[in-house]
Write a protein that holds these residues in place. Structure first.
Motif, PDB file in Angstrom:
ATOM      1  N   LYS A   1      32.228 -24.945  14.839  1.00 46.04           N
ATOM      2  CA  LYS A   1      31.879 -26.369  14.819  1.00 46.04           C
ATOM      3  C   LYS A   1      30.374 -26.575  14.921  1.00 46.04           C
ATOM      4  O   LYS A   1      29.854 -27.649  14.600  1.00 46.04           O
ATOM      5  N   ASN A   2      29.640 -25.555  15.411  1.00 43.72           N
ATOM      6  CA  ASN A   2      28.203 -25.681  15.616  1.00 43.72           C
ATOM      7  C   ASN A   2      27.439 -25.648  14.294  1.00 43.72           C
ATOM      8  O   ASN A   2      27.930 -25.122  13.290  1.00 43.72           O
ATOM      9  N   ASP A   3      26.247 -26.203  14.283  1.00 40.98           N
ATOM     10  CA  ASP A   3      25.421 -26.234  13.075  1.00 40.98           C
ATOM     11  C   ASP A   3      25.073 -24.824  12.612  1.00 40.98           C
ATOM     12  O   ASP A   3      25.035 -24.552  11.416  1.00 40.98           O
TER      13      ASP A   3
ATOM     14  N   ALA B   1      25.259  -6.240  16.560  1.00 46.41           N
ATOM     15  CA  ALA B   1      25.333  -6.653  15.161  1.00 46.41           C
ATOM     16  C   ALA B   1      26.170  -7.917  15.061  1.00 46.41           C
ATOM     17  O   ALA B   1      27.121  -8.106  15.821  1.00 46.41           O
ATOM     18  N   CYS B   2      25.796  -8.781  14.141  1.00 43.24           N
ATOM     19  CA  CYS B   2      26.590  -9.992  13.924  1.00 43.24           C
ATOM     20  C   CYS B   2      26.213 -10.592  12.582  1.00 43.24           C
ATOM     21  O   CYS B   2      25.244 -10.181  11.939  1.00 43.24           O
ATOM     22  N   VAL B   3      26.998 -11.564  12.176  1.00 46.65           N
ATOM     23  CA  VAL B   3      26.667 -12.362  10.997  1.00 46.65           C
ATOM     24  C   VAL B   3      26.334 -13.765  11.474  1.00 46.65           C
ATOM     25  O   VAL B   3      27.103 -14.378  12.222  1.00 46.65           O
ATOM     26  N   ILE B   4      25.175 -14.258  11.078  1.00 44.04           N
ATOM     27  CA  ILE B   4      24.725 -15.600  11.452  1.00 44.04           C
ATOM     28  C   ILE B   4      24.873 -16.524  10.253  1.00 44.04           C
ATOM     29  O   ILE B   4      24.400 -16.206   9.154  1.00 44.04           O
ATOM     30  N   HIS B   5      25.518 -17.652  10.473  1.00 38.62           N
ATOM     31  CA  HIS B   5      25.764 -18.624   9.410  1.00 38.62           C
ATOM     32  C   HIS B   5      24.873 -19.844   9.618  1.00 38.62           C
ATOM     33  O   HIS B   5      24.874 -20.453  10.696  1.00 38.62           O
ATOM     34  N   THR B   6      24.118 -20.210   8.594  1.00 37.25           N
ATOM     35  CA  THR B   6      23.224 -21.364   8.634  1.00 37.25           C
ATOM     36  C   THR B   6      23.526 -22.267   7.442  1.00 37.25           C
ATOM     37  O   THR B   6      24.187 -21.839   6.486  1.00 37.25           O
ATOM     38  N   PRO B   7      23.035 -23.498   7.459  1.00 40.51           N
ATOM     39  CA  PRO B   7      23.237 -24.381   6.309  1.00 40.51           C
ATOM     40  C   PRO B   7      22.613 -23.841   5.023  1.00 40.51           C
ATOM     41  O   PRO B   7      23.006 -24.239   3.929  1.00 40.51           O
ATOM     42  N   GLN B   8      21.674 -22.900   5.162  1.00 40.37           N
ATOM     43  CA  GLN B   8      21.007 -22.342   3.981  1.00 40.37           C
ATOM     44  C   GLN B   8      21.551 -20.975   3.590  1.00 40.37           C
ATOM     45  O   GLN B   8      20.990 -20.302   2.725  1.00 40.37           O
ATOM     46  N   GLY B   9      22.609 -20.536   4.229  1.00 39.80           N
ATOM     47  CA  GLY B   9      23.195 -19.249   3.880  1.00 39.80           C
ATOM     48  C   GLY B   9      23.458 -18.391   5.099  1.00 39.80           C
ATOM     49  O   GLY B   9      23.001 -18.686   6.206  1.00 39.80           O
ATOM     50  N   SER B  10      24.197 -17.314   4.886  1.00 42.48           N
ATOM     51  CA  SER B  10      24.571 -16.405   5.967  1.00 42.48           C
ATOM     52  C   SER B  10      23.863 -15.062   5.795  1.00 42.48           C
ATOM     53  O   SER B  10      23.512 -14.670   4.682  1.00 42.48           O
ATOM     54  N   PHE B  11      23.690 -14.363   6.911  1.00 42.91           N
ATOM     55  CA  PHE B  11      23.071 -13.034   6.838  1.00 42.91           C
ATOM     56  C   PHE B  11      23.547 -12.177   7.995  1.00 42.91           C
ATOM     57  O   PHE B  11      23.859 -12.679   9.067  1.00 42.91           O
ATOM     58  N   LYS B  12      23.611 -10.878   7.739  1.00 43.91           N
ATOM     59  CA  LYS B  12      23.972  -9.919   8.774  1.00 43.91           C
ATOM     60  C   LYS B  12      22.701  -9.401   9.417  1.00 43.91           C
ATOM     61  O   LYS B  12      21.699  -9.169   8.731  1.00 43.91           O
TER      62      LYS B  12
ATOM     63  N   GLY C   1      11.132 -24.336   8.769  1.00 43.37           N
ATOM     64  CA  GLY C   1      11.034 -24.002   7.354  1.00 43.37           C
ATOM     65  C   GLY C   1      11.112 -22.544   6.986  1.00 43.37           C
ATOM     66  O   GLY C   1      10.691 -22.166   5.882  1.00 43.37           O
ATOM     67  N   LEU C   2      11.660 -21.688   7.850  1.00 43.81           N
ATOM     68  CA  LEU C   2      11.804 -20.289   7.504  1.00 43.81           C
ATOM     69  C   LEU C   2      13.071 -20.069   6.680  1.00 43.81           C
ATOM     70  O   LEU C   2      14.070 -20.769   6.837  1.00 43.81           O
ATOM     71  N   SER C   3      13.053 -19.062   5.835  1.00 44.32           N
ATOM     72  CA  SER C   3      14.226 -18.698   5.052  1.00 44.32           C
ATOM     73  C   SER C   3      15.152 -17.826   5.892  1.00 44.32           C
ATOM     74  O   SER C   3      14.731 -17.245   6.894  1.00 44.32           O
ATOM     75  N   PRO C   4      16.414 -17.701   5.505  1.00 40.93           N
ATOM     76  CA  PRO C   4      17.308 -16.790   6.219  1.00 40.93           C
ATOM     77  C   PRO C   4      16.768 -15.370   6.304  1.00 40.93           C
ATOM     78  O   PRO C   4      16.932 -14.709   7.340  1.00 40.93           O
ATOM     79  N   ASP C   5      16.130 -14.877   5.243  1.00 45.39           N
ATOM     80  CA  ASP C   5      15.567 -13.524   5.267  1.00 45.39           C
ATOM     81  C   ASP C   5      14.444 -13.414   6.293  1.00 45.39           C
ATOM     82  O   ASP C   5      14.333 -12.403   7.006  1.00 45.39           O
ATOM     83  N   GLU C   6      13.611 -14.444   6.389  1.00 42.55           N
ATOM     84  CA  GLU C   6      12.530 -14.421   7.382  1.00 42.55           C
ATOM     85  C   GLU C   6      13.088 -14.469   8.800  1.00 42.55           C
ATOM     86  O   GLU C   6      12.574 -13.785   9.701  1.00 42.55           O
ATOM     87  N   ILE C   7      14.135 -15.249   8.996  1.00 43.34           N
ATOM     88  CA  ILE C   7      14.757 -15.324  10.320  1.00 43.34           C
ATOM     89  C   ILE C   7      15.346 -13.963  10.694  1.00 43.34           C
ATOM     90  O   ILE C   7      15.162 -13.478  11.820  1.00 43.34           O
ATOM     91  N   ARG C   8      16.057 -13.338   9.767  1.00 41.54           N
ATOM     92  CA  ARG C   8      16.646 -12.027  10.035  1.00 41.54           C
ATOM     93  C   ARG C   8      15.563 -11.007  10.379  1.00 41.54           C
ATOM     94  O   ARG C   8      15.692 -10.246  11.363  1.00 41.54           O
ATOM     95  N   THR C   9      14.484 -10.972   9.618  1.00 39.28           N
ATOM     96  CA  THR C   9      13.398 -10.031   9.887  1.00 39.28           C
ATOM     97  C   THR C   9      12.802 -10.267  11.266  1.00 39.28           C
ATOM     98  O   THR C   9      12.508  -9.324  12.005  1.00 39.28           O
TER      99      THR C   9
END
Length: 459
Positions: free
Chosen positions: A248-250, A265-276, A301-309
């Motif tokens: 239910k969370n954003d 390890a986990c998968v994070i889901h965001t409005p802009q896409g998911s990443f492991k 304004g970071l991308s999912p790839d930047e957040i993962r890194t």
């Protein structure tokens, strides 16, 4: 430091400038309350402490090159400019509030019962992928520490990530008045500082004092899995984001898998896409810290790839689940502080260790009238985990030890009157190959245990 002339400083803290007209237009290069850290052109603010009075060092700091000092005392005829104030501590806060306004740097304020520091570190690691970030260092999160962090800001910094710690009502209001966060993050509402805040509703009330100073165009980021925080639906018209393990969370996480002491390890889901991602610090609680950082990354304004890194670049800090490998032991240094929520999280993570899994625990402070019961509950909880031994110290830990024995007689339990008594027995009760968790409230000074164990040759 932008616009910090002696004239402006005096006005900001309602002080009386005493000195030449020429000197009042000079800018200070730095601000410090530590006479040992005086640099040329700085402002020295003397603080009266329990052991020393900074006013005693005014002559010394001027000889070392300080431009000026604040003083609660009349210094008489001196050959340097100074600013007379009623309270040095209040002046520190007033000057910090003024200075932040000059820089107009976005501020992220982080608070909560547990996980403030690790969340601050994770948020800073993520935002550093795109911005020049200044973050709180060490435990500089109170009414003196936060202003000193603000004074480290320079014009090249693009975001400030500030930890905000409190133990009583009104403190958050004073901190938030200085910081005036563009983004406020609350990690959780737990059993912490109950001596003053009484219960979780009191903790919620004290922490959310921050909301009175959040910028109107700002964001509030909350742990949506926390019942107290999930009940919040609106904060002065700001944009509200929630994170957690519930879909239910954003922003949420699933497919969570422990990699032992290598992390989670986990998968994070965001409005802009998911990443492991692999969070490089163990413990399920670290998933929540990563989710809070992902929210902040999205806001800025970071991308999912930047957040993962950014998440994967996270480095542990001393006293905060810092893993130290020696020839004898794997030490989990989590001794900076402790409360029931953080104690449970650390004990759960200890299960991922190799060899014997041993907890060295000390009293949890400031828990109020339920302190004995809360220690006993931690003991019962520890007994339900896959641990081999718990060696604890302090009068309250007697209840913790009793709880373990009642819950699981298989676990080896020893209780000591104090930390020193425990330390004396360590060579006898620890074994080569043990994974050892060290955790207690800061007042127990369990860092001395970490120092003793770390003296073994590191791998």
């Amino acid at each position: 430091m932008k616009n910090l002339t002696l004239e402006h400083i005096a006005a900001a803290c309602n002080g009386l400038y005493i000195g030449s007209k020429m000197s009042r237009l000079k800018c200070v290069t730095d601000i410090t309350t530590d006479s040992r850290k005086v640099t040329y052109g700085c402002l020295f603010i003397p603080i009266k402490g329990t052991r020393a009075d900074g006013h005693d060092y005014i002559g010394q700091v001027m000889e070392a090159g300080a431009l000026s000092v604040l003083s609660e005392q009349d210094l008489g005829e001196v050959d340097f400019p100074y600013i007379r104030v009623r309270s040095s501590l209040q002046a520190v806060k007033d000057i910090a509030e003024y200075y932040l306004k000059q820089l107009a740097v976005p501020v992220i304020g982080i608070t909560g019962s547990v996980g403030k520091t690790s969340t601050k570190e994770t948020v800073a690691a993520v935002l550093s992928q795109k911005y020049n970030v200044l973050k709180t260092q060490g435990n500089f999160n109170n009414e003196l520490g936060l202003p000193l962090t603000v004074f480290r800001l320079r014009e090249e910094h693009e975001i400030a990530v500030l930890e905000m710690g409190i133990s009583n009502f009104g403190e958050m209001s004073r901190l938030a008045k200085i910081a005036r966060p563009h983004t406020g993050i609350i990690t959780n509402i737990g059993y912490c500082h109950l001596e003053f805040l009484k219960d979780r509703d009191g903790v919620l009330k004290a922490k959310t004092e921050m909301f009175d100073y959040i910028r109107e165009d700002g964001h509030v980021i909350l742990n949506g899995d926390d019942d107290k925080l999930d009940a919040i639906r609106e904060v002065r018209g700001t944009k509200l984001m929630k994170f957690g393990l519930d879909k239910k969370n954003d922003i949420y996480a699933d497919q969570i898998e422990s990699k032992g002491l290598k992390g989670m390890a986990c998968v994070i889901h965001t409005p802009q896409g998911s990443f492991k991602t692999l969070i490089p610090i163990p413990g399920r609680h670290m998933v929540y810290n990563a989710l809070a950082a992902a929210c902040a990354g999205m806001v800025y304004g970071l991308s999912p790839d930047e957040i993962r890194t950014g998440i994967e670049s996270l480095q542990p800090v001393s006293g905060r689940f810092h893993i130290i490998e020696t020839e004898k032991y794997t030490i989990i240094d989590d001794c900076y502080n402790a409360n029931p929520v953080s104690m449970k999280a650390s004990l759960e993570a200890l299960q991922d260790g190799t060899g014997r899994k041993v907890a060295l625990l000390g009293d949890m402070a400031e828990l109020g009238k339920e302190e004995e019961q809360l220690h006993a509950q931690i003991g019962v909880f520890a007994g339900e985990l896959d641990l081999d031994a718990v060696y604890c110290a302090g009068p309250l830990c007697e209840h913790l030890a009793r709880g373990i024995k009642q819950s699981n007689p298989r676990v080896e339990v020893l209780h000591f009157a104090d930390r020193d008594s425990l330390m004396e027995k360590l060579p006898e009760i620890l074994m080569n190959g043990d994974t050892v968790l060290v955790k207690a409230s800061h007042s127990m000074q369990f860092e001395k245990i970490v120092e003793r164990l770390s003296a073994e040759t590191k791998k």
